[in-house]
Design a protein around this motif. Structure first.
Motif, PDB file in Angstrom:
ATOM      1  N   SER A  76      -2.076  -6.583   7.154  1.00  0.00           N
ATOM      2  CA  SER A  76      -2.277  -7.918   6.573  1.00  0.00           C
ATOM      3  C   SER A  76      -1.072  -8.308   5.725  1.00  0.00           C
ATOM      4  CB  SER A  76      -3.539  -7.909   5.687  1.00  0.00           C
ATOM      5  OG  SER A  76      -4.667  -7.527   6.427  1.00  0.00           O
TER       6      SER A  76
ATOM      7  N   VAL B 198      13.609   3.235   3.803  1.00  0.00           N
ATOM      8  CA  VAL B 198      14.320   2.316   2.908  1.00  0.00           C
ATOM      9  C   VAL B 198      13.939   2.577   1.462  1.00  0.00           C
ATOM     10  CG1 VAL B 198      15.003  -0.063   2.594  1.00  0.00           C
ATOM     11  CG2 VAL B 198      13.937   0.618   4.709  1.00  0.00           C
TER      12      VAL B 198
ATOM     13  N   ASN C 252       9.052  10.408   2.316  1.00  0.00           N
ATOM     14  CA  ASN C 252      10.081  10.870   1.367  1.00  0.00           C
ATOM     15  C   ASN C 252      10.138  12.388   1.293  1.00  0.00           C
ATOM     16  OD1 ASN C 252       8.194  11.738  -0.830  1.00  0.00           O
ATOM     17  ND2 ASN C 252       7.585   9.595  -0.635  1.00  0.00           N
ATOM     18  N   GLY C 253      10.945  12.881   0.348  1.00  0.00           N
ATOM     19  CA  GLY C 253      11.116  14.321   0.220  1.00  0.00           C
ATOM     20  C   GLY C 253       9.933  15.024  -0.437  1.00  0.00           C
TER      21      GLY C 253
ATOM     22  N   GLY D 266      10.809   7.545  -6.850  1.00  0.00           N
ATOM     23  CA  GLY D 266       9.631   6.765  -7.214  1.00  0.00           C
ATOM     24  C   GLY D 266       8.301   7.444  -6.963  1.00  0.00           C
TER      25      GLY D 266
ATOM     26  N   GLY E 261       0.810  -1.219   0.000  1.00  0.00           N
ATOM     27  CA  GLY E 261       0.000   0.000   0.000  1.00  0.00           C
ATOM     28  C   GLY E 261       0.836   1.259   0.000  1.00  0.00           C
TER      29      GLY E 261
ATOM     30  N   GLY F 187       8.022  -2.655  -2.768  1.00  0.00           N
ATOM     31  CA  GLY F 187       9.178  -1.791  -2.540  1.00  0.00           C
ATOM     32  C   GLY F 187      10.431  -2.563  -2.196  1.00  0.00           C
TER      33      GLY F 187
HETATM   34  C1  LIG Z   1      13.842   9.247   3.054  1.00  0.00           C
HETATM   35  C2  LIG Z   1      13.358   9.036   1.625  1.00  0.00           C
HETATM   36  C3  LIG Z   1      13.271  10.131   0.776  1.00  0.00           C
HETATM   37  C4  LIG Z   1      12.806   9.962  -0.533  1.00  0.00           C
HETATM   38  N1  LIG Z   1      12.594  11.072  -1.318  1.00  0.00           N
HETATM   39  C5  LIG Z   1      12.014  10.929  -2.533  1.00  0.00           C
HETATM   40  C6  LIG Z   1      11.633  12.064  -3.291  1.00  0.00           C
HETATM   41  O1  LIG Z   1      11.720  13.211  -2.836  1.00  0.00           O
HETATM   42  N2  LIG Z   1      11.125  11.857  -4.537  1.00  0.00           N
HETATM   43  C7  LIG Z   1      10.944  10.614  -5.039  1.00  0.00           C
HETATM   44  O2  LIG Z   1      10.494  10.482  -6.180  1.00  0.00           O
HETATM   45  N3  LIG Z   1      11.225   9.513  -4.305  1.00  0.00           N
HETATM   46  C8  LIG Z   1      11.722   9.649  -3.065  1.00  0.00           C
HETATM   47  N4  LIG Z   1      11.965   8.543  -2.304  1.00  0.00           N
HETATM   48  C9  LIG Z   1      11.601   7.229  -2.863  1.00  0.00           C
HETATM   49  C10 LIG Z   1      10.090   7.032  -2.892  1.00  0.00           C
HETATM   50  O3  LIG Z   1       9.549   7.287  -1.616  1.00  0.00           O
HETATM   51  C11 LIG Z   1       9.790   5.594  -3.339  1.00  0.00           C
HETATM   52  O4  LIG Z   1      10.420   5.359  -4.575  1.00  0.00           O
HETATM   53  C12 LIG Z   1       8.309   5.314  -3.502  1.00  0.00           C
HETATM   54  O5  LIG Z   1       7.568   5.778  -2.415  1.00  0.00           O
HETATM   55  C13 LIG Z   1       8.126   3.811  -3.711  1.00  0.00           C
HETATM   56  O6  LIG Z   1       6.776   3.457  -3.520  1.00  0.00           O
HETATM   57  P1  LIG Z   1       6.409   1.923  -3.409  1.00  0.00           P
HETATM   58  O7  LIG Z   1       4.949   1.859  -3.290  1.00  0.00           O
HETATM   59  O8  LIG Z   1       7.027   1.174  -4.535  1.00  0.00           O
HETATM   60  O9  LIG Z   1       7.128   1.416  -2.088  1.00  0.00           O
HETATM   61  P2  LIG Z   1       6.765   1.659  -0.539  1.00  0.00           P
HETATM   62  O10 LIG Z   1       6.266   3.029  -0.287  1.00  0.00           O
HETATM   63  O11 LIG Z   1       7.958   1.198   0.229  1.00  0.00           O
HETATM   64  O12 LIG Z   1       5.552   0.694  -0.273  1.00  0.00           O
HETATM   65  C14 LIG Z   1       5.692  -0.704  -0.241  1.00  0.00           C
HETATM   66  C15 LIG Z   1       4.602  -1.211   0.681  1.00  0.00           C
HETATM   67  O13 LIG Z   1       4.522  -2.627   0.561  1.00  0.00           O
HETATM   68  C16 LIG Z   1       4.222  -3.137   1.832  1.00  0.00           C
HETATM   69  N5  LIG Z   1       4.635  -4.534   1.869  1.00  0.00           N
HETATM   70  C17 LIG Z   1       5.870  -5.047   1.699  1.00  0.00           C
HETATM   71  N6  LIG Z   1       5.860  -6.382   1.771  1.00  0.00           N
HETATM   72  C18 LIG Z   1       4.567  -6.737   1.990  1.00  0.00           C
HETATM   73  C19 LIG Z   1       3.911  -7.972   2.163  1.00  0.00           C
HETATM   74  N7  LIG Z   1       4.580  -9.134   2.139  1.00  0.00           N
HETATM   75  N8  LIG Z   1       2.569  -7.973   2.373  1.00  0.00           N
HETATM   76  C20 LIG Z   1       1.865  -6.808   2.406  1.00  0.00           C
HETATM   77  N9  LIG Z   1       2.449  -5.606   2.246  1.00  0.00           N
HETATM   78  C21 LIG Z   1       3.783  -5.566   2.041  1.00  0.00           C
HETATM   79  C22 LIG Z   1       5.010  -2.267   2.792  1.00  0.00           C
HETATM   80  O14 LIG Z   1       4.480  -2.350   4.110  1.00  0.00           O
HETATM   81  C23 LIG Z   1       4.874  -0.902   2.142  1.00  0.00           C
HETATM   82  O15 LIG Z   1       3.780  -0.175   2.675  1.00  0.00           O
HETATM   83  C24 LIG Z   1      12.452   8.669  -1.005  1.00  0.00           C
HETATM   84  C25 LIG Z   1      12.537   7.567  -0.139  1.00  0.00           C
HETATM   85  C26 LIG Z   1      12.975   7.747   1.168  1.00  0.00           C
HETATM   86  C27 LIG Z   1      13.025   6.553   2.072  1.00  0.00           C
END
Ligand SMILES: Cc1cc2nc3c(=O)[nH]c(=O)nc-3n(C[C@H](O)[C@H](O)[C@H](O)COP(=O)(O)OP(=O)(O)OC[C@H]3O[C@@H](n4cnc5c(N)ncnc54)[C@H](O)[C@@H]3O)c2cc1C
Length: 477
Positions: free
Chosen positions: A226, A370, A90-91, A399, A54, A258
């Motif tokens: 979940s 992360v 994130n930022g 991302g 999510g 992620g």
């Molecule tokens: C400090 C920081 C600063 C950043 N700054 C920027 C920025 O300014 N601009 C930018 O573009 N990007 C930035 N990023 C990166 C950006 O936040 C991510 O690339 C983006 O949010 C990725 O989204 P996602 O949904 O793929 O991953 P996530 O947001 O990590 O979401 C993955 C989700 O999957 C869930 N999950 C994992 N495994 C399971 C499982 N087995 N069952 C159920 N749920 C599960 C997790 O609980 C999590 O909620 C930054 C990241 C960080 C950490």
């Protein structure tokens, strides 16, 4: 309320003292408006599409699936709370770039860069459109991004990048040191480039919460707390998604998990969890804000290999993050690693070097998160289980915008559609895998040390970095 400037502590004591009261939680998640969680899955159910994760990838996947077909039966399973991970901490730079910046995209996908750039701009426009259409109050401002040189060697690269962006038709303003300091007053700035049209600054937690609401209103069934433990094939019936207390029999599955332990074994070779850290100050008083200018409220980043990113929040705090990109040997993710006092202290010190006029300002929040890092720094997608499961990961710290593109591509793949997105080399191929541990840690730490050395040596890349460049490999946050 913040103190007036002159009464504040002066350097050099400012940096550690400024952190004394910082709460170890992400600023964005520490604000009113966090929705109460949806109940966990505690029974057997079925769905046409089960989305796992999510964050932005999962949320956009679920929402776009409903936009494509309002009758689609979509379930979203989140291990903790929607948006608690990278997406809510994130930022808030929501960039058009799908490739972790134009330079990385040009280096890796030269034949496709114009198309990638166009698709990225369309994706950004569509994000802005969705924010307006779903009335998501996430303080979005299309102010663009200002990249600044803080060492002479950075100027040439900055100008080359500006030229490349201009050739693609972007609204780019090159500034000399006077020009850039007129925008934002720091004695460290030697020049800058303002990319005016390629970045939307926003509050990421409120975007995640708004997308969550839009999903629920569209009929997506969301289950929080979940965690999915396994995904297994059930032949023609589809895939079985298992949580601790329930199951979903799903026709299709989309993985947006992620940096976390991938449910698909093969992905473990391609992703490493890299920690990125950030600070947020108390709100700036009017005189303090006036002392730095920043009237155009751009997102800012400096142009080193180890770079800081920073921005104003809606209530005129400064979010200041980046620089250290920490890989902990072994690659384990743990809540304890969300705080790193040494990195916080380094970030604070760099903050006051950049803005000495703000000496005495306090930080209210300090946290880490992360990043799902891959060796070519940008999202890759693919399928498994005979095309019934798709994944999108590897955004490597850029991302917020690209997650929607990853989501759309997963839906194309799950529907067996050949689109502009699925035809891209970037989406058809996978990055070079990382070696297994312990070689993985050794290679990453060697690379981190070389990158730091390059920044200290006028950008000169040593033999190790040049070899990685030749092989198209890298390490970043
Ligand atoms: C400090 C920081 C600063 C950043 N700054 C920027 C920025 O300014 N601009 C930018 O573009 N990007 C930035 N990023 C990166 C950006 O936040 C991510 O690339 C983006 O949010 C990725 O989204 P996602 O949904 O793929 O991953 P996530 O947001 O990590 O979401 C993955 C989700 O999957 C869930 N999950 C994992 N495994 C399971 C499982 N087995 N069952 C159920 N749920 C599960 C997790 O609980 C999590 O909620 C930054 C990241 C960080 C950490």
């Amino acid at each position: 309320m913040p103190l007036a400037g002159p009464a504040r502590r002066a350097l050099p004591a400012a940096a550690p003292a400024a952190l004394a009261g910082a709460r170890p939680v992400p600023y964005w998640l520490d604000q009113p408006g966090r929705p109460p969680p949806e109940p966990p899955l505690n029974r057997a159910t079925a769905a046409g599409l089960a989305v796992i994760g999510g964050g932005f990838t999962g949320l956009w996947t679920a929402l776009l699936a409903k936009e494509r077909d309002p009758a689609a039966d979509v379930v979203l399973l989140e291990g903790r709370a929607i948006g608690w991970a990278a997406s809510g901490r994130n930022g808030g730079f929501c960039a058009a770039s799908l490739t972790h910046g134009l330079a990385n995209g040009r280096a890796r996908f030269p034949a496709e860069i114009a198309e990638l750039d166009r698709l990225g701009m369309t994706n950004l426009d569509e994000i802005a459109g969705a924010i307006a259409r779903y009335r998501i109050d996430c303080a979005a401002e299309r102010t663009g991004e200002l990249v600044v040189a803080v060492a002479p060697w950075q100027l040439a690269g900055l100008h080359a990048d500006a030229e490349a962006a201009r050739a693609l038709g972007h609204d780019v303003q090159v500034l000399d040191s006077g020009g850039v300091r007129a925008e934002v007053a720091s004695p460290t700035y030697l020049g800058g480039v303002w990319y005016r049209d390629t970045c939307l600054m926003l509050d990421p937690a409120r975007l995640a919460w708004g997308l969550r609401r839009a999903c629920l209103e569209a009929g997506v069934r969301i289950y929080e707390h979940s965690p999915v433990t396994d995904v297994t094939g059930e032949g023609r019936a589809g895939l079985r998604v298992l949580t601790r207390d329930g199951t979903v029999l799903a026709g299709r599955v989309a993985l947006g998990t992620g940096a976390y332990r991938p449910l698909l074994r093969r992905l473990r070779h391609y992703l490493v969890p890299v920690y990125d850290y950030a600070l947020v100050t108390e709100p700036l008083a009017t005189a303090e804000l006036a002392s730095i200018g920043w009237r155009n409220r751009q997102g800012l980043a400096d142009a080193g290999n180890q770079f800081h990113y920073y921005r104003l929040t809606a209530d005129n705090r400064i979010l200041w993050g980046g620089y250290d990109a920490v890989y902990y040997n072994g690659g384990r993710i743990s809540a304890a690693r969300d705080a790193n006092p040494a990195t916080f202290a380094r970030l604070a010190e760099h903050f006051f070097q950049t803005f000495p006029q703000l000496a005495g300002l306090d930080f209210t929040h300090a946290w880490g998160g992360v990043v799902d890092t891959c060796s070519r720094f940008c999202v890759f997608t693919g399928t498994a289980h005979g095309g019934r499961l798709a994944y999108a990961a590897g955004y490597t710290g850029l991302g917020v915008g690209a997650a929607r593109f990853g989501a759309n591509t997963m839906l194309d793949l799950l529907h067996g559609e050949q689109t502009e997105r699925t035809s891209l080399t970037m989406m058809r191929t996978r990055p070079v895998p990382f070696p297994p541990e312990p070689a993985r840690s050794a290679v990453i730490q060697l690379t981190r040390a070389s990158i730091a050395r390059a920044d200290r040596s006028d950008g000169r890349r040593d033999l190790w970095l040049r070899t990685l460049d030749r092989l198209g490999l890298g390490y970043d946050s």
